[in-house]
Scaffold this active site. Sequence first.
Site, PDB file in Angstrom:
ATOM      1  CG  LEU A  52       8.207 -48.421 -13.314  1.00 14.26           C
ATOM      2  CD1 LEU A  52       7.964 -46.970 -13.731  1.00 14.26           C
ATOM      3  CD2 LEU A  52       7.483 -48.735 -12.020  1.00 14.26           C
ATOM      4  CG  HIS A  53       5.242 -54.667 -14.585  1.00 12.07           C
ATOM      5  ND1 HIS A  53       3.920 -54.466 -14.253  1.00 12.07           N
ATOM      6  CD2 HIS A  53       5.857 -55.062 -13.438  1.00 12.07           C
ATOM      7  CE1 HIS A  53       3.738 -54.754 -12.987  1.00 12.07           C
ATOM      8  NE2 HIS A  53       4.893 -55.103 -12.454  1.00 12.07           N
ATOM      9  CD  GLU A  54       3.440 -54.443 -20.502  1.00  6.13           C
ATOM     10  OE1 GLU A  54       4.095 -54.830 -19.497  1.00  6.13           O
ATOM     11  OE2 GLU A  54       3.677 -54.846 -21.641  1.00  6.13           O
ATOM     12  N   GLY A  55       1.564 -53.306 -15.655  1.00  3.47           N
ATOM     13  CA  GLY A  55       0.721 -53.175 -14.458  1.00  3.47           C
ATOM     14  C   GLY A  55       0.888 -51.782 -13.855  1.00  3.47           C
ATOM     15  CG  HIS A  56       4.563 -50.605 -12.046  1.00  2.00           C
ATOM     16  ND1 HIS A  56       5.426 -51.618 -12.399  1.00  2.00           N
ATOM     17  CD2 HIS A  56       4.511 -50.627 -10.694  1.00  2.00           C
ATOM     18  CE1 HIS A  56       5.883 -52.216 -11.313  1.00  2.00           C
ATOM     19  NE2 HIS A  56       5.342 -51.640 -10.262  1.00  2.00           N
ATOM     20  CE  LYS A 113       1.954 -58.506  -8.751  1.00  2.00           C
ATOM     21  NZ  LYS A 113       2.616 -59.120  -7.570  1.00  2.00           N
ATOM     22  CB  SER A 161       5.154 -59.636 -10.503  1.00  2.00           C
ATOM     23  OG  SER A 161       6.107 -59.501  -9.464  1.00  2.00           O
ATOM     24  NE  ARG A 200       9.952 -59.670  -4.692  1.00  2.00           N
ATOM     25  CZ  ARG A 200       9.332 -58.765  -3.928  1.00  2.00           C
ATOM     26  NH1 ARG A 200       8.059 -58.486  -4.152  1.00  2.00           N
ATOM     27  NH2 ARG A 200       9.978 -58.130  -2.973  1.00  2.00           N
TER      28      ARG A 200
END
Length: 294
Positions: free
Chosen positions: A33-37, A149, A185, A187
Site C-alpha cells: 500500500l501507498h498514499e494512493g490506497h 488511476k 502505483s 508497480r
Amino acid sequence: MNTVNTINELREQVRAWKAEGLTIGLCPTMGYLHEGHASLMDASVRSCDRTVASVFVNPIQFGPNEDLATYPRDFESDCRLLEAHGVDLVFHPEPAEMYADDFCTFVDIDVLSKTLCGKTRPIHFRGVCTVITKLLNTVTPDKIFFGQKDAQQLAIIRRMVRDLNFDVEVVGCPIVREADGLAKSSRNTYLNPDERRAARILSRAIRLGQDIADGGERRSGKLLAAMKEKLVSEPMAEVEYVEVVNGENMQPVDTFREGDLVAMAVRIGGTRLIDNFTVGQPPIDFQEGQSNAD
Ligand code: PAF
C-alpha cells in the site's frame, strides 16, 4: 484493528456491525500500500462508521505471462498504514479461501473490457469483476472505494454494479502523484533509478494533453498525436496505447468532450505503467525539475 483470514469471520464481524446500525465502507486492494490506497481509506473513514480493507493479490486477474509471482507484498507494512488511517478490519485471505479447487463461476463484462487495457489483458477484468462480486456479497458495504488511476476498472465496476443491481455506492478517488508527477502505483517499485526518471514522461504527456484540451482542441487524432510524440521523446518509453474514450462506455471517440477519458499504458523497461486524465479536470500539478529518483 483486527485481521481476519476467512469469509466466515468477515461475515460475522459485518453482521455484528449491521446489527448496531453502522454503515460500512470497503476498500479492496492487492496490498503493498501507498498514499494512493491511503486516500481510499481516508475517504471511507470520513464517510462510513466502519472501514474494511481487503489485501489480496487476486490470482485470477493476472494473465499467464504477467507478474503474479513477483507482485510486491509486505503485509506487515500494509497493516501499519491501514491502522494509521483508521481502518477497522483487514481481510487477508489465502487464495484457497477465495477460490476452491473446482471454482468455475466468473463475472464477465462485455464492451467496456474490450478496449484500452482489455486489448492486451483479455482476462483481467473478468478476474477483477469476479473478486469484487465476492467481496460485495460478503461485506455488503454501503460504499466501495476505488482509485481513478485504474479508470477503466472504475468504469467497469460502476457498470457491473448498475447491471447486476448491487446495492452499493461506488466512490472514485482522485489519482495521488509523486512530487515529480508520477502516479503512485505498487508497480513503481519495479523501476530502477534510470527507469524511474524516464517514467516522468507519462505525467508530462498527461499535462500536455490537458493543456491542449484546455486550449479548445476537440479532435482526438490531434490530441493523441501530440501526446504520443511527447511519450516517444523518451527513449526508454514503449507506448502500448494512448486513447480517448467515452468516460462511461470506454469506447473510442473521434471528437471528445468533458467527461471523456484520455488513458495510456506505457512500458518503461519491463514495467507497464498506466495513467489518465478526464477531460475538464483541473490540470495535474508537479515540480518540473524535481524527480523522486534523483
Ligand atoms: O485495483 C486493484 O488493486 C485490484 O484490481 C482490485 C480492485 C483490488 C481487485 O483485485
